[in-house]
Write a protein that holds these residues in place. Sequence first.
Motif, PDB file in Angstrom:
ATOM      1  N   GLY A 197      -1.352  -5.741  -9.484  1.00  0.00           N
ATOM      2  CA  GLY A 197      -1.319  -5.067 -10.307  1.00  0.00           C
ATOM      3  C   GLY A 197      -2.950  -3.748 -10.431  1.00  0.00           C
ATOM      4  O   GLY A 197      -3.330  -4.440 -11.134  1.00  0.00           O
ATOM      5  N   ALA A 198      -2.617  -2.851 -10.897  1.00  0.00           N
ATOM      6  CA  ALA A 198      -3.780  -2.081 -11.706  1.00  0.00           C
ATOM      7  C   ALA A 198      -2.790  -1.077 -12.531  1.00  0.00           C
ATOM      8  O   ALA A 198      -1.302  -0.806 -11.859  1.00  0.00           O
ATOM      9  CB  ALA A 198      -4.218  -1.356 -10.536  1.00  0.00           C
ATOM     10  N   SER A 199      -3.951  -1.184 -13.462  1.00  0.00           N
ATOM     11  CA  SER A 199      -3.270  -0.165 -14.908  1.00  0.00           C
ATOM     12  C   SER A 199      -4.039   1.046 -14.991  1.00  0.00           C
ATOM     13  O   SER A 199      -4.957   0.470 -14.675  1.00  0.00           O
ATOM     14  CB  SER A 199      -2.776  -0.295 -16.142  1.00  0.00           C
ATOM     15  N   ALA A 234       2.688   8.849 -19.304  1.00  0.00           N
ATOM     16  CA  ALA A 234       2.693   7.636 -18.293  1.00  0.00           C
ATOM     17  C   ALA A 234       4.381   8.168 -17.138  1.00  0.00           C
ATOM     18  O   ALA A 234       3.462   8.176 -15.515  1.00  0.00           O
ATOM     19  CB  ALA A 234       3.470   6.794 -18.882  1.00  0.00           C
ATOM     20  N   ALA A 235       5.626   8.974 -17.410  1.00  0.00           N
ATOM     21  CA  ALA A 235       6.229   9.015 -16.444  1.00  0.00           C
ATOM     22  C   ALA A 235       5.735  10.169 -15.444  1.00  0.00           C
ATOM     23  O   ALA A 235       6.299   9.604 -14.430  1.00  0.00           O
ATOM     24  CB  ALA A 235       7.382   9.204 -17.245  1.00  0.00           C
ATOM     25  N   ARG A 236       5.430  10.974 -15.763  1.00  0.00           N
ATOM     26  CA  ARG A 236       4.923  12.138 -15.402  1.00  0.00           C
ATOM     27  C   ARG A 236       3.467  11.148 -14.625  1.00  0.00           C
ATOM     28  O   ARG A 236       4.225  12.246 -13.001  1.00  0.00           O
ATOM     29  CB  ARG A 236       3.545  13.026 -16.491  1.00  0.00           C
ATOM     30  N   ALA A 237       2.493  10.590 -14.862  1.00  0.00           N
ATOM     31  CA  ALA A 237       1.838  10.150 -13.627  1.00  0.00           C
ATOM     32  C   ALA A 237       2.248   8.784 -12.599  1.00  0.00           C
ATOM     33  O   ALA A 237       2.331   9.439 -11.554  1.00  0.00           O
ATOM     34  CB  ALA A 237       0.458   9.629 -15.000  1.00  0.00           C
ATOM     35  N   ALA A 238       3.587   8.662 -13.071  1.00  0.00           N
ATOM     36  CA  ALA A 238       3.683   7.665 -12.367  1.00  0.00           C
ATOM     37  C   ALA A 238       4.360   8.376 -11.550  1.00  0.00           C
ATOM     38  O   ALA A 238       4.916   7.447  -9.992  1.00  0.00           O
ATOM     39  CB  ALA A 238       5.162   6.432 -12.740  1.00  0.00           C
ATOM     40  N   ARG A 239       5.595   9.498 -11.426  1.00  0.00           N
ATOM     41  CA  ARG A 239       5.836  10.703 -10.341  1.00  0.00           C
ATOM     42  C   ARG A 239       5.531  10.476  -9.529  1.00  0.00           C
ATOM     43  O   ARG A 239       5.428  10.593  -8.378  1.00  0.00           O
ATOM     44  CB  ARG A 239       7.035  10.732 -11.140  1.00  0.00           C
ATOM     45  N   PHE A 240       3.637  11.152  -9.761  1.00  0.00           N
ATOM     46  CA  PHE A 240       2.953  11.740  -8.720  1.00  0.00           C
ATOM     47  C   PHE A 240       2.776  10.627  -8.137  1.00  0.00           C
ATOM     48  O   PHE A 240       2.411  10.461  -6.807  1.00  0.00           O
ATOM     49  CB  PHE A 240       2.068  12.395  -9.772  1.00  0.00           C
ATOM     50  N   VAL A 283       5.119   1.913 -11.382  1.00  0.00           N
ATOM     51  CA  VAL A 283       5.579   2.311  -9.644  1.00  0.00           C
ATOM     52  C   VAL A 283       5.221   0.450  -9.322  1.00  0.00           C
ATOM     53  O   VAL A 283       4.791   0.221  -9.282  1.00  0.00           O
ATOM     54  CB  VAL A 283       4.367   2.642  -8.856  1.00  0.00           C
ATOM     55  N   GLU A 284       6.473   0.123  -8.598  1.00  0.00           N
ATOM     56  CA  GLU A 284       6.553  -1.111  -7.973  1.00  0.00           C
ATOM     57  C   GLU A 284       5.826  -1.237  -6.439  1.00  0.00           C
ATOM     58  O   GLU A 284       6.514   0.260  -6.200  1.00  0.00           O
ATOM     59  CB  GLU A 284       8.438  -1.377  -7.850  1.00  0.00           C
ATOM     60  N   ALA A 285       5.301  -1.982  -6.211  1.00  0.00           N
ATOM     61  CA  ALA A 285       5.526  -2.024  -4.635  1.00  0.00           C
ATOM     62  C   ALA A 285       6.301  -2.136  -3.613  1.00  0.00           C
ATOM     63  O   ALA A 285       6.378  -1.720  -2.753  1.00  0.00           O
ATOM     64  CB  ALA A 285       3.800  -3.767  -4.654  1.00  0.00           C
ATOM     65  N   GLY A 286       6.670  -2.943  -4.611  1.00  0.00           N
ATOM     66  CA  GLY A 286       8.088  -3.306  -3.046  1.00  0.00           C
ATOM     67  C   GLY A 286       7.790  -3.975  -1.944  1.00  0.00           C
ATOM     68  O   GLY A 286       7.924  -4.879  -2.144  1.00  0.00           O
ATOM     69  N   LEU A 328       1.449  -0.538 -10.156  1.00  0.00           N
ATOM     70  CA  LEU A 328       0.727   0.177 -10.540  1.00  0.00           C
ATOM     71  C   LEU A 328       1.590   0.530 -12.390  1.00  0.00           C
ATOM     72  O   LEU A 328       2.667   0.874 -12.052  1.00  0.00           O
ATOM     73  CB  LEU A 328       0.546   1.666 -10.168  1.00  0.00           C
ATOM     74  N   ALA A 329       0.925   0.638 -13.272  1.00  0.00           N
ATOM     75  CA  ALA A 329       1.675   0.345 -13.944  1.00  0.00           C
ATOM     76  C   ALA A 329       1.298   1.343 -14.838  1.00  0.00           C
ATOM     77  O   ALA A 329      -0.433   2.140 -14.726  1.00  0.00           O
ATOM     78  CB  ALA A 329       1.505  -0.416 -15.102  1.00  0.00           C
TER      79      ALA A 329
END
Length: 117
Positions: free
Chosen positions: A7-9, A15-21, A41-44, A52-53
């Motif tokens: 993954g990438a950090s 963090a939650a706002r960026a992850a939602r985007f 954000v999991e890749a699935g 993405l973390a």
Amino acid sequence: MSMTFFGASFDAHDAARAARFWAAALDRKVADGADEHDAVVEAGDPGNGPRLAFHKVPEAKSTKNRFHPDLITGDYEGETERLLALGATKLNEVERGGARWATFADVEGNEFDLIAG
């Protein structure tokens, strides 16, 4: 080979706002437990790329990018409009040598490119 790309950090203010985007931009889901300090954000499907973390850091982005992803799409105009609707800001657009791409900023101000492909 004993290792693989997991993954990438991203450093983030929220963090939650960026992850939602990024989850919306990449049509993924934010993992349970996301908050302003940490979100994933999991890749699935592995074909979707790495997880993405996002991790809260005390300092704001100053000049260098925290991470610079390059995205490619066959629907350049449609994806441009979708990213803008999600809260991205278009910073620049380039056409050079038959290539076309735009640089955007995400909701935290981190730059990324969308490439017509």
